[in-house]
Motif scaffolding. Structure first.
Motif, PDB file in Angstrom:
ATOM      1  N   ALA A 229      33.828   2.765  58.837  1.00  0.00           N
ATOM      2  CA  ALA A 229      33.435   3.574  58.595  1.00  0.00           C
ATOM      3  C   ALA A 229      32.655   4.148  60.167  1.00  0.00           C
ATOM      4  N   ASN A 230      32.056   3.408  60.544  1.00  0.00           N
ATOM      5  CA  ASN A 230      31.252   4.003  61.986  1.00  0.00           C
ATOM      6  C   ASN A 230      31.993   4.856  62.626  1.00  0.00           C
ATOM      7  N   THR A 231      33.245   4.373  63.188  1.00  0.00           N
ATOM      8  CA  THR A 231      34.409   5.197  64.120  1.00  0.00           C
ATOM      9  C   THR A 231      34.630   6.451  63.407  1.00  0.00           C
ATOM     10  N   TYR A 232      34.836   6.714  62.267  1.00  0.00           N
ATOM     11  CA  TYR A 232      35.161   7.831  61.836  1.00  0.00           C
ATOM     12  C   TYR A 232      33.182   8.669  61.378  1.00  0.00           C
ATOM     13  N   ASN A 233      32.442   8.149  61.292  1.00  0.00           N
ATOM     14  CA  ASN A 233      30.867   8.463  61.338  1.00  0.00           C
ATOM     15  C   ASN A 233      31.238   9.066  59.584  1.00  0.00           C
ATOM     16  N   ILE A 234      31.607   7.543  58.609  1.00  0.00           N
ATOM     17  CA  ILE A 234      30.990   7.504  56.947  1.00  0.00           C
ATOM     18  C   ILE A 234      29.789   6.913  56.733  1.00  0.00           C
ATOM     19  N   PRO A 235      28.924   7.245  56.184  1.00  0.00           N
ATOM     20  CA  PRO A 235      28.170   6.721  56.133  1.00  0.00           C
ATOM     21  C   PRO A 235      28.640   5.526  55.097  1.00  0.00           C
ATOM     22  N   TRP A 236      27.638   4.378  55.089  1.00  0.00           N
ATOM     23  CA  TRP A 236      28.024   3.089  54.093  1.00  0.00           C
ATOM     24  C   TRP A 236      26.672   2.554  54.049  1.00  0.00           C
ATOM     25  N   LEU A 237      26.372   2.084  52.401  1.00  0.00           N
ATOM     26  CA  LEU A 237      25.706   1.438  52.464  1.00  0.00           C
ATOM     27  C   LEU A 237      26.245  -0.143  51.211  1.00  0.00           C
ATOM     28  N   VAL A 238      25.458  -1.142  51.609  1.00  0.00           N
ATOM     29  CA  VAL A 238      25.453  -2.892  50.801  1.00  0.00           C
ATOM     30  C   VAL A 238      24.477  -2.188  49.869  1.00  0.00           C
ATOM     31  N   LEU A 239      24.856  -2.574  48.381  1.00  0.00           N
ATOM     32  CA  LEU A 239      24.449  -3.050  47.197  1.00  0.00           C
ATOM     33  C   LEU A 239      24.204  -3.743  46.127  1.00  0.00           C
ATOM     34  N   GLY A 240      24.362  -5.347  47.083  1.00  0.00           N
ATOM     35  CA  GLY A 240      24.318  -6.000  46.164  1.00  0.00           C
ATOM     36  C   GLY A 240      24.688  -6.340  44.682  1.00  0.00           C
ATOM     37  N   ASN A 241      23.992  -6.649  44.611  1.00  0.00           N
ATOM     38  CA  ASN A 241      24.170  -6.562  42.962  1.00  0.00           C
ATOM     39  C   ASN A 241      23.511  -5.572  41.844  1.00  0.00           C
ATOM     40  N   ALA A 242      22.838  -4.730  43.342  1.00  0.00           N
ATOM     41  CA  ALA A 242      22.012  -3.625  42.009  1.00  0.00           C
ATOM     42  C   ALA A 242      21.679  -4.022  40.733  1.00  0.00           C
ATOM     43  N   SER A 243      20.116  -4.247  41.191  1.00  0.00           N
ATOM     44  CA  SER A 243      19.207  -5.067  40.099  1.00  0.00           C
ATOM     45  C   SER A 243      18.010  -4.398  40.298  1.00  0.00           C
ATOM     46  N   ASN A 244      17.569  -4.426  40.923  1.00  0.00           N
ATOM     47  CA  ASN A 244      15.706  -3.833  41.205  1.00  0.00           C
ATOM     48  C   ASN A 244      15.981  -2.062  42.036  1.00  0.00           C
ATOM     49  N   LEU A 245      16.658  -2.109  41.674  1.00  0.00           N
ATOM     50  CA  LEU A 245      17.775  -0.319  42.397  1.00  0.00           C
ATOM     51  C   LEU A 245      18.646   0.671  41.404  1.00  0.00           C
ATOM     52  N   ILE A 246      17.573   2.366  41.772  1.00  0.00           N
ATOM     53  CA  ILE A 246      18.243   2.792  40.860  1.00  0.00           C
ATOM     54  C   ILE A 246      19.194   3.812  41.850  1.00  0.00           C
ATOM     55  N   VAL A 247      20.391   3.693  41.396  1.00  0.00           N
ATOM     56  CA  VAL A 247      21.094   5.045  41.974  1.00  0.00           C
ATOM     57  C   VAL A 247      21.161   6.405  40.710  1.00  0.00           C
ATOM     58  N   ARG A 248      21.099   7.018  41.779  1.00  0.00           N
ATOM     59  CA  ARG A 248      20.744   8.758  41.363  1.00  0.00           C
ATOM     60  C   ARG A 248      22.239   9.394  40.998  1.00  0.00           C
TER      61      ARG A 248
ATOM     62  N   GLY B 225      23.887  12.030  41.438  1.00  0.00           N
ATOM     63  CA  GLY B 225      24.880  12.175  41.615  1.00  0.00           C
ATOM     64  C   GLY B 225      25.843  11.308  42.820  1.00  0.00           C
ATOM     65  N   GLY B 226      25.129   9.612  42.788  1.00  0.00           N
ATOM     66  CA  GLY B 226      26.770   9.325  42.777  1.00  0.00           C
ATOM     67  C   GLY B 226      25.659   8.877  44.987  1.00  0.00           C
ATOM     68  N   ILE B 227      26.163   9.070  45.669  1.00  0.00           N
ATOM     69  CA  ILE B 227      26.569   7.935  47.048  1.00  0.00           C
ATOM     70  C   ILE B 227      27.682   8.438  47.618  1.00  0.00           C
ATOM     71  N   ARG B 228      27.360   8.832  48.816  1.00  0.00           N
ATOM     72  CA  ARG B 228      28.078   9.766  49.959  1.00  0.00           C
ATOM     73  C   ARG B 228      28.493   8.531  50.699  1.00  0.00           C
ATOM     74  N   GLY B 229      29.876   9.007  51.102  1.00  0.00           N
ATOM     75  CA  GLY B 229      30.539   8.024  51.652  1.00  0.00           C
ATOM     76  C   GLY B 229      30.687   6.411  51.024  1.00  0.00           C
ATOM     77  N   PHE B 230      31.203   5.322  51.586  1.00  0.00           N
ATOM     78  CA  PHE B 230      31.226   3.638  51.987  1.00  0.00           C
ATOM     79  C   PHE B 230      29.685   3.262  50.373  1.00  0.00           C
ATOM     80  N   VAL B 231      29.787   2.210  49.339  1.00  0.00           N
ATOM     81  CA  VAL B 231      28.929   1.100  48.936  1.00  0.00           C
ATOM     82  C   VAL B 231      29.758   0.070  48.830  1.00  0.00           C
ATOM     83  N   ILE B 232      28.737  -0.878  49.918  1.00  0.00           N
ATOM     84  CA  ILE B 232      30.146  -1.911  49.613  1.00  0.00           C
ATOM     85  C   ILE B 232      29.734  -2.962  48.382  1.00  0.00           C
ATOM     86  N   MET B 233      29.589  -4.029  47.977  1.00  0.00           N
ATOM     87  CA  MET B 233      29.538  -4.445  46.691  1.00  0.00           C
ATOM     88  C   MET B 233      29.566  -5.835  46.946  1.00  0.00           C
TER      89      MET B 233
END
Length: 302
Positions: A51-70, A72-80
């Motif tokens: 992701a870093n090499t190709y300038n793709i954003p990334w983030l980790v969601l964990g178990n996505a409990s105390n969280l609201i995902v909009r 429109g979703g998330i661009r780039g990589f989402v890592i679970m």
């Protein structure tokens, strides 16, 4: 890019344009461009460095409990981290990978008659997320038991952070500023009595079941506790129990929670949060501050 990904990230479970509401506790959230499920640290490092090499954003969601995902979703990589979930015991110390379920980690402590982790017996989510936000309940918090955490930097390197360097505060850690992600965590516990540990865990889970709307999808406690007050009490005094926008409402059971009762959207959650903040401020003069994280795009670009 997908062809390059298939070539360089071969063997890693990566799903394209995957709806995130299938994985979140709120049951809302638009698609991730690329949803990845690494099985180990090697695969995780490969994803981050790609992701870093190709300038793709990334983030980790964990178990996505105390969280609201909009919506429109998330661009780039989402890592679970579902598959990074090993829990091991060494003496009185438990080491858990970031994707380990926090409740299951407390059960390991219980099974081995180790005390100190009872407070977390009913907290949903992952070990990584719990360290990230210094999760706590009933007078205990992660800062009280954490020894150290292994984290991955934005560059994909791994280092260890001791508890004293975590800058723990109320639902806060230094990781919220650095952008580093938890890979694993060590917890120091003490030998205790199995029966007493079990009774305390049952007591706290009973209290949680009585007070919290566990029967509906939710993002957990929505607001931070205001100094000298309780968010749920202020919301109730403003007459907002049961207040609803779209498919999301302020819980009838505990006003500090918002529950998805009728196929609500992330926009419903955000609108309700904003409305509650405004009405509580008018009612009490106190401005509530969200505890829940809100991430992603409002709408996905076509």
């Amino acid at each position: 890019m997908i062809e390059k990904m298939k070539e360089l990230l071969v063997g890693i479970d990566i799903r394209h344009n995957e709806p995130l509401k299938k994985y979140t506790y709120t049951k809302v959230g638009g698609p991730a461009d690329y949803l990845a499920f690494p099985r180990n640290r090697y695969e995780l490092s490969r994803i981050v460095k790609f992701a870093n090499t190709y300038n793709i954003p990334w983030l980790v969601l964990g178990n996505a409990s105390n969280l609201i995902v909009r919506d429109g979703g998330i661009r780039g990589f989402v890592i679970m981290f579902d598959r990074l979930n090993t829990i091991t015991l060494n003496g009185y110390t438990i080491e858990a990978e970031a994707g380990a379920n926090l409740i299951e980690t407390t059960k390991v402590a219980q099974f081995h008659s180790l005390t100190g982790f009872e407070f977390a017996a009913g907290i949903p989510g992952s070990v990584g997320g719990a360290v990230f936000m210094n999760a706590g309940a009933y007078g205990g918090e992660i800062a009280h038991v954490l020894v150290s955490a292994q984290v991955m930097t934005k560059e994909g390197d791994i280092r260890t952070i001791e508890t004293r360097d975590m800058q723990f505060g109320y639902r806060h850690s230094v990781l919220q500023e650095t952008g580093e992600i938890v890979i694993s965590a060590k917890f120091a516990l003490k030998p205790g009595d199995y029966t007493m540990i079990t009774q305390e865990m049952h007591r706290l889970n009973h209290l949680r079941a009585l007070k919290q709307p566990l029967e509906y999808p939710s993002c957990g406690s929505v607001f931070k506790r205001p100094l000298g007050n309780f968010a749920g009490q202020l919301i109730m005094e403003a007459g907002l129990k049961g207040h609803r926008i779209g498919g999301v409402e302020v819980s009838q059971k505990h006003a500090g929670f918002m529950v998805n009762v009728a196929d609500g959207s992330a926009r419903d959650y955000e609108d309700l949060i904003e409305d509650v903040i405004n009405k509580v401020e008018v009612s009490s003069g106190i401005t509530l501050e969200p505890e829940v994280r809100i991430i992603g795009d409002i709408e996905k670009e076509s």
